[in-house]
Design an enzyme around this catalytic site. Structure first.
Site, PDB file in Angstrom:
ATOM      1  N   ASP A   1       0.822  -1.206   0.000  1.00  0.00           N
ATOM      2  CA  ASP A   1       0.000   0.000   0.000  1.00  0.00           C
ATOM      3  C   ASP A   1       0.858   1.260   0.000  1.00  0.00           C
ATOM      4  O   ASP A   1       2.071   1.186   0.221  1.00  0.00           O
ATOM      5  CB  ASP A   1      -0.968   0.006   1.200  1.00  0.00           C
ATOM      6  CG  ASP A   1      -0.301  -0.369   2.518  1.00  0.00           C
ATOM      7  OD1 ASP A   1       0.937  -0.339   2.581  1.00  0.00           O
ATOM      8  OD2 ASP A   1      -1.028  -0.679   3.472  1.00  0.00           O
TER       9      ASP A   1
ATOM     10  N   ASN B   1      -8.303  -2.604  13.913  1.00  0.00           N
ATOM     11  CA  ASN B   1      -9.657  -2.847  13.391  1.00  0.00           C
ATOM     12  C   ASN B   1      -9.691  -4.005  12.375  1.00  0.00           C
ATOM     13  O   ASN B   1     -10.674  -4.191  11.680  1.00  0.00           O
ATOM     14  CB  ASN B   1     -10.215  -1.568  12.744  1.00  0.00           C
ATOM     15  CG  ASN B   1      -9.402  -1.134  11.527  1.00  0.00           C
ATOM     16  OD1 ASN B   1      -8.417  -1.784  11.177  1.00  0.00           O
ATOM     17  ND2 ASN B   1      -9.810  -0.050  10.877  1.00  0.00           N
TER      18      ASN B   1
ATOM     19  N   HIS C   1      -7.658  -4.345   9.774  1.00  0.00           N
ATOM     20  CA  HIS C   1      -7.244  -4.069   8.386  1.00  0.00           C
ATOM     21  C   HIS C   1      -5.954  -4.795   8.038  1.00  0.00           C
ATOM     22  O   HIS C   1      -5.084  -4.994   8.887  1.00  0.00           O
ATOM     23  CB  HIS C   1      -7.205  -2.568   8.064  1.00  0.00           C
ATOM     24  CG  HIS C   1      -6.056  -1.781   8.603  1.00  0.00           C
ATOM     25  ND1 HIS C   1      -6.192  -0.511   9.113  1.00  0.00           N
ATOM     26  CD2 HIS C   1      -4.734  -2.054   8.687  1.00  0.00           C
ATOM     27  CE1 HIS C   1      -5.011  -0.051   9.486  1.00  0.00           C
ATOM     28  NE2 HIS C   1      -4.115  -0.965   9.239  1.00  0.00           N
TER      29      HIS C   1
ATOM     30  N   GLU D   1      -9.814  -1.548   4.910  1.00  0.00           N
ATOM     31  CA  GLU D   1     -10.526  -1.221   6.140  1.00  0.00           C
ATOM     32  C   GLU D   1     -11.818  -2.046   6.227  1.00  0.00           C
ATOM     33  O   GLU D   1     -12.277  -2.586   5.208  1.00  0.00           O
ATOM     34  CB  GLU D   1     -10.889   0.276   6.121  1.00  0.00           C
ATOM     35  CG  GLU D   1      -9.686   1.215   6.009  1.00  0.00           C
ATOM     36  CD  GLU D   1      -8.877   1.353   7.306  1.00  0.00           C
ATOM     37  OE1 GLU D   1      -8.936   0.448   8.161  1.00  0.00           O
ATOM     38  OE2 GLU D   1      -8.173   2.369   7.448  1.00  0.00           O
TER      39      GLU D   1
HETATM   40  C1  GLP Z   1      -0.596   0.464   8.436  1.00  0.00           C
HETATM   41  C2  GLP Z   1      -0.300  -0.353   7.197  1.00  0.00           C
HETATM   42  C3  GLP Z   1      -0.587  -1.809   7.423  1.00  0.00           C
HETATM   43  C4  GLP Z   1       0.032  -2.259   8.724  1.00  0.00           C
HETATM   44  C5  GLP Z   1      -0.590  -1.507   9.861  1.00  0.00           C
HETATM   45  C6  GLP Z   1      -0.055  -1.887  11.224  1.00  0.00           C
HETATM   46  O1  GLP Z   1      -1.880   0.913   8.532  1.00  0.00           O
HETATM   47  N1  GLP Z   1      -1.007   0.084   6.058  1.00  0.00           N
HETATM   48  O2  GLP Z   1      -0.086  -2.546   6.335  1.00  0.00           O
HETATM   49  O3  GLP Z   1      -0.181  -3.622   8.899  1.00  0.00           O
HETATM   50  O4  GLP Z   1      -0.295  -0.142   9.650  1.00  0.00           O
HETATM   51  O5  GLP Z   1       1.045  -1.083  11.532  1.00  0.00           O
HETATM   52  P1  GLP Z   1       1.939  -1.170  12.810  1.00  0.00           P
HETATM   53  O6  GLP Z   1       2.827  -2.322  12.585  1.00  0.00           O
HETATM   54  O7  GLP Z   1       2.674   0.133  12.815  1.00  0.00           O
HETATM   55  O8  GLP Z   1       1.037  -1.315  13.962  1.00  0.00           O
END
Ligand code: GLP
Length: 234
Positions: free
Chosen positions: A67, A136, A138, A143
Protein backbone atom coordinates in the site's frame (compact mmCIF):
# COMPACT_ATOMS: atom_id res chain seq x y z
CA UNK A 1 -2.96 -21.58 9.62
CA UNK A 2 0.27 -22.13 11.48
CA UNK A 3 0.33 -20.00 14.63
CA UNK A 4 3.68 -19.26 16.20
CA UNK A 5 3.83 -17.46 19.51
CA UNK A 6 7.11 -15.64 20.07
CA UNK A 7 8.42 -14.68 23.52
CA UNK A 8 9.24 -11.11 22.50
CA UNK A 9 9.60 -8.69 19.60
CA UNK A 10 13.22 -9.58 18.88
CA UNK A 11 12.39 -13.26 18.59
CA UNK A 12 9.34 -12.51 16.41
CA UNK A 13 11.56 -10.46 14.07
CA UNK A 14 14.18 -13.21 13.88
CA UNK A 15 11.62 -15.95 13.25
CA UNK A 16 9.98 -13.88 10.49
CA UNK A 17 13.37 -13.13 8.92
CA UNK A 18 14.21 -16.86 8.85
CA UNK A 19 10.96 -17.59 7.00
CA UNK A 20 11.78 -14.97 4.36
CA UNK A 21 15.37 -16.16 4.13
CA UNK A 22 14.30 -19.76 3.58
CA UNK A 23 11.92 -18.59 0.86
CA UNK A 24 14.77 -16.76 -0.91
CA UNK A 25 17.18 -19.66 -0.51
CA UNK A 26 14.65 -22.08 -2.01
CA UNK A 27 13.67 -19.65 -4.78
CA UNK A 28 16.15 -16.81 -5.33
CA UNK A 29 13.86 -15.22 -7.93
CA UNK A 30 10.95 -15.00 -5.47
CA UNK A 31 8.26 -12.36 -5.77
CA UNK A 32 7.75 -10.78 -2.35
CA UNK A 33 4.77 -8.75 -1.20
CA UNK A 34 6.07 -6.31 1.40
CA UNK A 35 4.45 -4.48 4.29
CA UNK A 36 5.29 -1.33 6.22
CA UNK A 37 4.44 -0.07 9.71
CA UNK A 38 6.20 -0.27 13.05
CA UNK A 39 5.94 -4.05 13.37
CA UNK A 40 8.16 -5.11 10.42
CA UNK A 41 11.03 -2.75 11.28
CA UNK A 42 12.79 -5.44 13.35
CA UNK A 43 12.17 -8.02 10.64
CA UNK A 44 13.82 -5.80 8.02
CA UNK A 45 16.75 -5.21 10.37
CA UNK A 46 17.25 -8.99 10.66
CA UNK A 47 16.87 -9.47 6.90
CA UNK A 48 19.54 -6.84 6.25
CA UNK A 49 21.92 -8.72 8.58
CA UNK A 50 21.30 -11.93 6.62
CA UNK A 51 21.91 -10.12 3.34
CA UNK A 52 25.08 -8.48 4.66
CA UNK A 53 26.58 -11.78 5.80
CA UNK A 54 25.79 -13.36 2.43
CA UNK A 55 23.11 -15.81 3.62
CA UNK A 56 20.57 -14.33 1.19
CA UNK A 57 20.57 -12.13 -1.87
CA UNK A 58 17.87 -9.91 -3.35
CA UNK A 59 19.58 -9.79 -6.75
CA UNK A 60 16.79 -11.73 -8.44
CA UNK A 61 13.92 -10.75 -6.15
CA UNK A 62 10.94 -8.74 -7.33
CA UNK A 63 8.98 -6.82 -4.73
CA UNK A 64 5.47 -5.41 -4.66
CA UNK A 65 4.48 -3.25 -1.74
CA UNK A 66 1.06 -3.59 -0.19
CA UNK A 67 0.00 0.00 0.00
CA UNK A 68 0.89 3.68 -0.23
CA UNK A 69 -0.66 6.92 0.90
CA UNK A 70 -2.65 8.74 -1.74
CA UNK A 71 -1.27 12.17 -2.57
CA UNK A 72 2.25 11.53 -1.25
CA UNK A 73 5.11 11.48 -3.73
CA UNK A 74 7.54 8.57 -3.40
CA UNK A 75 10.16 11.05 -2.18
CA UNK A 76 7.97 12.32 0.70
CA UNK A 77 9.69 11.36 3.99
CA UNK A 78 6.52 9.71 5.34
CA UNK A 79 5.70 7.78 2.17
CA UNK A 80 5.86 4.03 2.42
CA UNK A 81 8.30 4.20 -0.46
CA UNK A 82 10.71 6.20 1.73
CA UNK A 83 10.11 3.75 4.58
CA UNK A 84 11.13 0.81 2.39
CA UNK A 85 14.21 2.62 1.06
CA UNK A 86 15.28 3.40 4.60
CA UNK A 87 14.65 0.01 6.20
CA UNK A 88 15.42 -2.41 3.38
CA UNK A 89 15.97 -1.39 -0.23
CA UNK A 90 18.99 0.88 0.33
CA UNK A 91 20.68 -1.87 2.35
CA UNK A 92 20.29 -4.94 0.14
CA UNK A 93 21.18 -5.79 -3.46
CA UNK A 94 17.66 -5.52 -4.87
CA UNK A 95 17.55 -3.99 -8.36
CA UNK A 96 15.61 -0.72 -8.50
CA UNK A 97 13.74 -1.94 -11.59
CA UNK A 98 12.46 -4.93 -9.61
CA UNK A 99 10.84 -2.73 -6.95
CA UNK A 100 7.12 -2.13 -7.53
CA UNK A 101 5.05 0.31 -5.55
CA UNK A 102 1.54 1.70 -5.59
CA UNK A 103 1.84 5.22 -7.01
CA UNK A 104 0.22 7.68 -4.62
CA UNK A 105 0.39 10.35 -7.30
CA UNK A 106 -1.08 8.39 -10.23
CA UNK A 107 -3.28 10.68 -12.33
CA UNK A 108 -5.47 7.83 -13.61
CA UNK A 109 -5.95 5.76 -10.49
CA UNK A 110 -8.07 3.03 -12.07
CA UNK A 111 -5.57 2.50 -14.83
CA UNK A 112 -2.71 2.45 -12.36
CA UNK A 113 -4.45 -0.14 -10.18
CA UNK A 114 -5.10 -2.36 -13.22
CA UNK A 115 -1.45 -2.09 -14.27
CA UNK A 116 -0.26 -2.93 -10.75
CA UNK A 117 -2.34 -6.10 -10.74
CA UNK A 118 -1.09 -6.97 -14.21
CA UNK A 119 2.54 -6.45 -13.18
CA UNK A 120 2.06 -8.90 -10.28
CA UNK A 121 0.54 -11.42 -12.68
CA UNK A 122 3.36 -10.95 -15.19
CA UNK A 123 5.90 -11.57 -12.43
CA UNK A 124 4.22 -14.93 -11.77
CA UNK A 125 2.20 -13.88 -8.72
CA UNK A 126 3.34 -13.22 -5.18
CA UNK A 127 5.25 -16.12 -3.64
CA UNK A 128 5.31 -14.74 -0.10
CA UNK A 129 3.20 -11.88 1.19
CA UNK A 130 4.21 -10.17 4.45
CA UNK A 131 1.37 -8.60 6.42
CA UNK A 132 0.79 -6.63 9.58
CA UNK A 133 -2.63 -6.07 11.06
CA UNK A 134 -4.52 -2.98 12.24
CA UNK A 135 -6.51 -2.90 15.49
CA UNK A 136 -9.66 -2.85 13.39
CA UNK A 137 -8.56 -5.92 11.42
CA UNK A 138 -7.24 -4.07 8.39
CA UNK A 139 -4.62 -5.77 6.26
CA UNK A 140 -2.77 -3.48 3.89
CA UNK A 141 -5.22 -0.60 3.98
CA UNK A 142 -8.30 -2.77 3.51
CA UNK A 143 -10.53 -1.22 6.14
CA UNK A 144 -13.69 -2.85 7.55
CA UNK A 145 -16.33 -2.79 4.82
CA UNK A 146 -19.51 -4.45 3.60
CA UNK A 147 -17.69 -6.71 1.15
CA UNK A 148 -14.17 -7.91 0.46
CA UNK A 149 -12.31 -5.97 -2.24
CA UNK A 150 -11.13 -7.91 -5.26
CA UNK A 151 -8.03 -6.04 -6.32
CA UNK A 152 -5.79 -2.99 -5.90
CA UNK A 153 -7.89 0.10 -5.29
CA UNK A 154 -8.14 3.53 -3.70
CA UNK A 155 -9.58 3.58 -0.18
CA UNK A 156 -10.71 6.13 2.38
CA UNK A 157 -8.93 5.46 5.65
CA UNK A 158 -10.87 4.70 8.82
CA UNK A 159 -10.76 7.29 11.60
CA UNK A 160 -8.97 4.79 13.86
CA UNK A 161 -6.27 4.27 11.21
CA UNK A 162 -5.83 8.01 10.79
CA UNK A 163 -5.52 8.34 14.56
CA UNK A 164 -3.03 5.43 14.78
CA UNK A 165 -0.80 6.53 11.90
CA UNK A 166 -0.87 10.29 12.57
CA UNK A 167 2.04 9.73 14.94
CA UNK A 168 4.33 9.52 11.94
CA UNK A 169 3.29 12.98 10.65
CA UNK A 170 3.96 16.45 12.09
CA UNK A 171 0.26 16.85 12.76
CA UNK A 172 -2.91 14.84 12.22
CA UNK A 173 -3.91 17.31 9.50
CA UNK A 174 -0.86 16.24 7.45
CA UNK A 175 -1.89 12.58 7.51
CA UNK A 176 -3.45 11.56 4.18
CA UNK A 177 -7.09 10.48 4.34
CA UNK A 178 -6.82 8.07 1.42
CA UNK A 179 -4.47 5.34 0.29
CA UNK A 180 -3.95 2.82 -2.52
CA UNK A 181 -3.88 -0.75 -1.33
CA UNK A 182 -3.73 -4.24 -2.73
CA UNK A 183 -7.22 -5.68 -2.35
CA UNK A 184 -8.23 -8.64 -0.24
CA UNK A 185 -8.41 -10.64 -3.47
CA UNK A 186 -4.83 -9.63 -4.32
CA UNK A 187 -3.64 -10.74 -0.89
CA UNK A 188 -5.56 -14.02 -1.06
CA UNK A 189 -3.92 -14.82 -4.44
CA UNK A 190 -0.47 -14.85 -2.79
CA UNK A 191 0.87 -18.39 -2.62
CA UNK A 192 2.00 -17.99 0.95
CA UNK A 193 1.31 -15.39 3.64
CA UNK A 194 3.25 -14.40 6.76
CA UNK A 195 1.43 -12.12 9.19
CA UNK A 196 3.32 -10.61 12.10
CA UNK A 197 1.81 -8.78 15.05
CA UNK A 198 3.22 -7.28 18.20
CA UNK A 199 1.77 -7.35 21.72
CA UNK A 200 -0.68 -4.47 21.28
CA UNK A 201 -2.45 -6.40 18.50
CA UNK A 202 -3.30 -9.46 20.57
CA UNK A 203 -7.06 -8.84 20.53
CA UNK A 204 -7.00 -8.27 16.76
CA UNK A 205 -4.98 -11.45 16.19
CA UNK A 206 -7.39 -13.53 18.28
CA UNK A 207 -10.40 -12.12 16.46
CA UNK A 208 -8.71 -12.85 13.13
CA UNK A 209 -7.95 -16.43 14.14
CA UNK A 210 -11.12 -17.37 16.00
CA UNK A 211 -13.81 -14.85 15.09
CA UNK A 212 -16.30 -15.08 12.23
CA UNK A 213 -15.03 -14.52 8.68
CA UNK A 214 -16.45 -11.14 7.74
CA UNK A 215 -15.46 -8.05 5.72
CA UNK A 216 -16.22 -6.09 8.90
CA UNK A 217 -12.93 -7.56 10.15
CA UNK A 218 -10.92 -7.98 6.92
CA UNK A 219 -8.05 -10.08 8.29
CA UNK A 220 -10.55 -12.83 9.18
CA UNK A 221 -10.53 -13.87 5.49
CA UNK A 222 -7.08 -15.37 6.08
CA UNK A 223 -8.84 -18.32 7.76
CA UNK A 224 -9.71 -19.37 4.19
CA UNK A 225 -6.15 -19.19 2.83
CA UNK A 226 -4.37 -22.53 2.74
CA UNK A 227 -0.83 -21.34 3.51
CA UNK A 228 -0.68 -18.75 6.28
CA UNK A 229 1.80 -18.40 9.11
CA UNK A 230 1.07 -16.01 11.95
CA UNK A 231 3.79 -14.95 14.36
CA UNK A 232 2.80 -12.87 17.35
CA UNK A 233 3.77 -12.23 20.91
CA UNK A 234 1.93 -10.91 23.93
C1 GLP B 1 -0.60 0.46 8.44
C2 GLP B 1 -0.30 -0.35 7.20
C3 GLP B 1 -0.59 -1.81 7.42
C4 GLP B 1 0.03 -2.26 8.72
C5 GLP B 1 -0.59 -1.51 9.86
C6 GLP B 1 -0.05 -1.89 11.22
O1 GLP B 1 -1.88 0.91 8.53
N1 GLP B 1 -1.01 0.08 6.06
O2 GLP B 1 -0.09 -2.55 6.33
O3 GLP B 1 -0.18 -3.62 8.90
O4 GLP B 1 -0.30 -0.14 9.65
O5 GLP B 1 1.04 -1.08 11.53
P1 GLP B 1 1.94 -1.17 12.81
O6 GLP B 1 2.83 -2.32 12.58
O7 GLP B 1 2.67 0.13 12.81
O8 GLP B 1 1.04 -1.32 13.96
Amino acid sequence: MEIIRAPNYEDLSKKAAIIIASQLIQKPQSVLGLATGGTPEGLYMEIVKLAENGTISFAQVQSFNLDEYYGLAASHPQSYHSYMQKHLFSKVDIKQENIHFPDGMASDMQMFCNCYEQAMGNAGGIDLQILGIGHNGHIGFNEPANCFSASTHLVSLAESTIAANSRYFDSSADMPRKAITMGIGTIMRAKRILLIASASKRAAVERMLYGPVTPKFPASILQYHTNVQVIYYG
